[in-house]
Design an enzyme around this catalytic site. Sequence first.
Site, PDB file in Angstrom:
ATOM      1  N   ASN A  16      -6.056  -8.520  -8.128  1.00 31.33           N
ATOM      2  CA  ASN A  16      -6.052  -9.238  -6.858  1.00 31.33           C
ATOM      3  C   ASN A  16      -7.359  -9.959  -6.562  1.00 31.33           C
ATOM      4  OD1 ASN A  16      -6.914  -6.410  -6.674  1.00 31.33           O
ATOM      5  ND2 ASN A  16      -7.382  -6.947  -4.558  1.00 31.33           N
ATOM      6  N   CYS A  68      -8.426  -5.914   1.897  1.00 30.74           N
ATOM      7  CA  CYS A  68      -8.372  -4.500   2.221  1.00 30.74           C
ATOM      8  C   CYS A  68      -9.743  -3.849   2.108  1.00 30.74           C
ATOM      9  CB  CYS A  68      -7.384  -3.770   1.312  1.00 30.74           C
ATOM     10  SG  CYS A  68      -5.700  -4.255   1.649  1.00 30.74           S
ATOM     11  N   THR A  78      13.187   4.824  10.757  1.00 30.58           N
ATOM     12  CA  THR A  78      14.193   3.799  11.018  1.00 30.58           C
ATOM     13  C   THR A  78      13.906   2.543  10.201  1.00 30.58           C
ATOM     14  OG1 THR A  78      14.441   4.653  13.240  1.00 30.58           O
ATOM     15  CG2 THR A  78      15.293   2.441  12.829  1.00 30.58           C
ATOM     16  N   HIS A 134       4.829  -9.905   2.152  1.00 23.98           N
ATOM     17  CA  HIS A 134       4.000 -10.933   2.806  1.00 23.98           C
ATOM     18  C   HIS A 134       3.112 -11.689   1.814  1.00 23.98           C
ATOM     19  CE1 HIS A 134      -0.181  -9.219   3.154  1.00 23.98           C
ATOM     20  NE2 HIS A 134       0.474  -8.126   2.831  1.00 23.98           N
ATOM     21  N   THR A 136       0.831  -1.204   0.000  1.00 23.84           N
ATOM     22  CA  THR A 136       0.000   0.000   0.000  1.00 23.84           C
ATOM     23  C   THR A 136       0.865   1.253   0.000  1.00 23.84           C
ATOM     24  OG1 THR A 136      -1.893  -1.050   1.033  1.00 23.84           O
ATOM     25  CG2 THR A 136      -1.665   1.314   1.382  1.00 23.84           C
ATOM     26  N   SER A 182       5.169  -6.506  -2.479  1.00 24.50           N
ATOM     27  CA  SER A 182       4.930  -6.679  -1.052  1.00 24.50           C
ATOM     28  C   SER A 182       5.467  -8.033  -0.615  1.00 24.50           C
ATOM     29  CB  SER A 182       3.423  -6.588  -0.783  1.00 24.50           C
ATOM     30  OG  SER A 182       3.145  -7.036   0.525  1.00 24.50           O
ATOM     31  N   GLN A 220       0.565  -8.792  -6.681  1.00 28.25           N
ATOM     32  CA  GLN A 220       0.054 -10.158  -6.842  1.00 28.25           C
ATOM     33  C   GLN A 220       0.824 -10.964  -7.895  1.00 28.25           C
ATOM     34  OE1 GLN A 220      -1.906 -11.568  -4.843  1.00 28.25           O
ATOM     35  NE2 GLN A 220      -3.138  -9.972  -3.881  1.00 28.25           N
TER      36      GLN A 220
END
Lengths: 411, 383
Positions: free
Chosen positions: B149, B324, B236, B200, B70, B198, B178
């Site tokens: 997606n 989402c 960070t 994950h 995102t 992404s 995806q």
Amino acid sequence: MSSNIYDMVLLRLGSEITIKGKNRARFEKVLADQVRRALRPFSDAVVKRTYGRLYVELNGHPYEDIANALRDVFGLVSFSPVKRADVDLESIQETALAVFQANKQRKDTFKVTVKRGWKQFPHDSLEMNHLVASHVLRATPELKVDIRNPQVDLRVDIQQGGAYIYCDVEKGAGGFPYGENGKGLLLLSGGIDSPVAGWLGMRKGLKLEAVHFHSYPFTSEQAKEKVITLAKRLLHYTDGKFKLHLVPFTDIQTSFAQSGQERLIITLMRRAMLRITEKIAVRESATAIVTGDSLGQVASQTLGSMNVIGKVASLPILRPLVMMDKVDIIQLSERIGTYETSILPYEDCCTLFVPKSPATNPNLEIVEATEAGIDNLEAMIEEAVKNTVTVVLRPEEAAKPARESEEDRWF
Amino acid sequence: MLYFDHCASTPPHEDVIQTIAEVMRIHYANPSSIHQAGADAGNLIERARGLVAKLFRTKPEEWIFTSGGTESNNLAILGAARQYAGRGKHLITTMIEHASVYETFQQLEREGFTVTYLPVDEFGSVSAEAVEAALTDETILVSIMHVNNEVGSVQPIADIGRLLADRPKTLFHIDAVQSIGKLPIDIAGWGIDLLSGSAHKVRGPKGVGILYMKSGLKLHPIVYGGEQERSMRPGTSNTPSIVASAKAFRIAIEEAEARCSQWRMLRSRLIGHLDGIQELVLNGSAETDSAPHIVHFSYPGMKPEVIVHALEQRGFVVSTKSACSSKDDKPSRVIQAISDDSRRAASGIRISFGSEHTEQHIDQLAQAVRDTVAELKPLERRN
């Protein structure tokens, strides 16, 4: 992608213009070796001499990948992606059209240049020029032939085993094959300029080693790491080995800082660096010193400073950037892949203890008197040379410093 | 329980978990600190960046790490539009983008940009011709997802890239969240300027996104406060997760080809089963032009939450639409765009699988769907 239509790459050497006789043959052999080295990651690519020319056979590798590697080979003036056709008219015409259409540049005008190396081919070159050009024109009617000043020159080289067709000409790095013009030592600081100076030296055929001065704890480990990263990048342009001499400079630098001649400290430092570099050069059989000086850029690079500083060295000091503007230097550093590292913000010893207004026109007598007033200066210089640590970088090590091996499992 | 919701998130790889734990324990120093401990952590992040760059045949300095897909999408789109607004104010995207793209474009509309939302065909694909027709001299950004997606449709990225090749003013952004690790991606060959991914979604940790930005591009930052990630993404850096993400991407991409044929086989097997259930309508394409790991169908007249919960009772985890946006009960914007049928759009079920699944799992899932449909049939709504 369209670039995959090609079978081979034609290489052009600078030697064809400038070097003759015995030297030329050696030059070509060295260059062929350098090209082989650069193409080592592409296992099927083969470097060959055919019909008096140097070629790379792609054997399935995408042309763009090979071209990217070739752009970094010194001594290569230009190169062209080539498609092979069978030696019959129809096949030559079709292939010529395909090669022409794969050329992405804007083209309103063109010409065809046919060379008939194999004289048994039934059509002579003049006839062939027309036969190929008219075929291309039929497919692209808006195109015009311009013999004098065409945007694209479509070349057909007819040999007994095949016809070789190309029209793209890409600029190579130029210069001389790496190491053909002797050995030099580069003063490598960590800034933008010195790696570019080193690259330009290598491009002109210098075999290069680098000298770096560090003043731990006034400079950090990161500053040293940064220089090693730069050296690894320069390694990419060598014959597979790059020596980096790391000189401990803390004692000399702090004694200058206490000499009471604040405005001269840069002059004193640069002179000490040159003295040390020259001693290392003798040890390493190098016969030139390369620096990133650019006229007038900073106080140590005025003509007055260069004069007083350069006095201590007897070897020629090569300053490839001396007449270049900063923007052009930056552009080159981006091209050779050192810019991103050079702009990392770690202080190196050239910027340490820098006075607010350094001398731009130092007085040689005062400089020499100041040096004479530091009683153990000569001993410190000898000590620095003795304690210099030499790191030999090689491609394997470039990819994998010792401590990374235990971290491998995380990647 | 069998988990069939890989599009929402994936079970992390065992090596990924171990890497996070080890790096977290050893390299806790701030990677931006100047001491050696900080430099060591920083070097790990650079090594991760180098690995990601190599996987996509790009340069390390062309990648930045973000907090997820995102954020990558937001930064790419907002950053590019705001940075290059002086060149033009027209943007192009599609009607089937993920919310992190779609709603970002809606925000840009509020900021005075004009956005063209391209329609898709019945299989959920946009056409290069439609993109071409929408281009104007003012167009500064085209943003298209690689794999949708919800239904898994694959967009003609290479064709669109070719179209944009001689338009240096128009940037090309790909949401590849995806598709990474599922389909080949050719950043240079397709002329891509920006690309989001992404971790994950490929068995990496949550909280790490990657963003490719071609050399020479600048993005207007959307977060301020530090020089990390070349000041484009301050904060960070998350050392353990970034390192483990690079590993996850590497494994996913290295194994993609082998996995892909396994998934295609599972997909066509599942579609074969579902074909026999007349209440269900397949969304997207049944053929191999679709993403290999997604099957999407509707049960018109049935609330999809009911199906999800009924399957869950039988031990199968599937989902309605994108996670989402799955908590709102509006019909799916994507299925609406594909089918123009609000009953289909309001009843979609997505099944997405991973490398742990076998033919037997697929058969069990299909049986569960069959039983669920039979059970729910009397409760169908007719309107």
